[in-house]
Write an enzyme that holds these catalytic residues in place. Structure first.
Site, PDB file in Angstrom:
ATOM      1  N   VAL A   1      -0.913  -8.807   9.456  1.00  0.00           N
ATOM      2  CA  VAL A   1      -1.292  -7.429   9.149  1.00  0.00           C
ATOM      3  C   VAL A   1      -0.206  -6.760   8.299  1.00  0.00           C
ATOM      4  CG1 VAL A   1      -1.834  -5.154  10.133  1.00  0.00           C
ATOM      5  CG2 VAL A   1      -2.687  -7.224  11.238  1.00  0.00           C
ATOM      6  N   CYS A   2       1.036  -7.040   8.598  1.00  0.00           N
ATOM      7  CA  CYS A   2       2.162  -6.363   7.938  1.00  0.00           C
ATOM      8  C   CYS A   2       2.113  -6.398   6.406  1.00  0.00           C
ATOM      9  CB  CYS A   2       3.485  -6.918   8.436  1.00  0.00           C
ATOM     10  SG  CYS A   2       3.775  -6.648  10.192  1.00  0.00           S
ATOM     11  N   PRO A   3       1.871  -7.543   5.775  1.00  0.00           N
ATOM     12  CA  PRO A   3       1.896  -7.532   4.314  1.00  0.00           C
ATOM     13  C   PRO A   3       0.800  -6.656   3.711  1.00  0.00           C
ATOM     14  CG  PRO A   3       1.136  -9.665   5.098  1.00  0.00           C
ATOM     15  CD  PRO A   3       1.632  -8.900   6.295  1.00  0.00           C
TER      16      PRO A   3
ATOM     17  N   THR B   1       4.068 -12.111   8.934  1.00  0.00           N
ATOM     18  CA  THR B   1       2.936 -11.974   9.853  1.00  0.00           C
ATOM     19  C   THR B   1       1.699 -11.653   9.018  1.00  0.00           C
ATOM     20  OG1 THR B   1       3.522  -9.663  10.221  1.00  0.00           O
ATOM     21  CG2 THR B   1       4.340 -11.267  11.833  1.00  0.00           C
TER      22      THR B   1
ATOM     23  N   ILE C   1       2.343  -3.083   3.909  1.00  0.00           N
ATOM     24  CA  ILE C   1       3.583  -2.976   3.144  1.00  0.00           C
ATOM     25  C   ILE C   1       3.291  -2.994   1.647  1.00  0.00           C
ATOM     26  CG2 ILE C   1       5.744  -4.161   2.593  1.00  0.00           C
ATOM     27  CD1 ILE C   1       5.796  -5.016   5.596  1.00  0.00           C
TER      28      ILE C   1
END
Length: 180
Positions: A51-53, A49, A56
């Site tokens: 925003v997630c990276p 997706t 993370i």
């Protein structure tokens, strides 16, 4: 009815995970407690997706600071370990993770996400939840928010350090400042 979690024993968990060396293994709260470690457990909605990276990889880039605070970081989604590994093996310039310094766990049966109150049941994905658990297994901090907003690693580190002082930390407290 929602039940309070902060100040209580955190729900136990053991999950399959992709470890920092890209091997498959398991992560568990019990292991962190046994090793006298703080646990920074965070949930995110899905691999691959947008925003997630960003969050993370930001946590991974600052992992040494968590390690210096005797904290283990564990990222969790409802994706499989195989999807996690494919995402880790994707370059950052291609919206991948490239390399992580902490494990990504797979909550494929949704049990852990449900136990921590972050599961969106009808979608089978987690909200962005962050939980800090002390070495005795007590949940000390939780925050859950909309999936459109990434977390702030500075704030996560500040809260962890504040909790570790054992004192009363006023608004806007920063490491090195006096507690009340």
């Amino acid at each position: 009815m929602v039940e309070r979690m902060v100040g209580k024993q955190a729900p136990e968990f053991t999950m399959e995970a992709v470890l920092a060396d890209k091997s498959f293994g398991k992560v568990s709260l019990e292991e962190n407690i046994k090793n006298d470690k703080w646990t920074v457990l965070f949930f995110y909605p899905m691999d691959f997706t947008f925003v997630c990276p960003t969050e993370i990889t930001a946590m991974s880039d600052r992992y040494d600071e968590f390690e210096d605070l005797d904290a283990e970081v564990i990222g969790v989604s409802t994706d499989t370990i195989h999807t996690h590994l494919a995402w880790i093996n994707t370059d950052r310039k291609d919206n991948g993770l490239e390399q992580l310094k902490y494990p990504l766990a797979a909550d494929t049966n949704h049990e852990v996400s449900r136990n921590y109150g972050v599961l969106i049941e009808d979608e089978g994905i987690a909200l962005r939840g962050l939980f800090i658990i002390n070495p005795e297994g007590e949940l000390q901090y939780q925050t859950v928010f909309h999936n459109n907003i990434g977390r702030d690693v500075d704030e996560t580190l500040r809260v962890l350090q504040a909790l570790q002082t054992g004192g009363l930390c006023p608004a806007n407290w920063r490491p090195g400042q006096k507690t009340l």
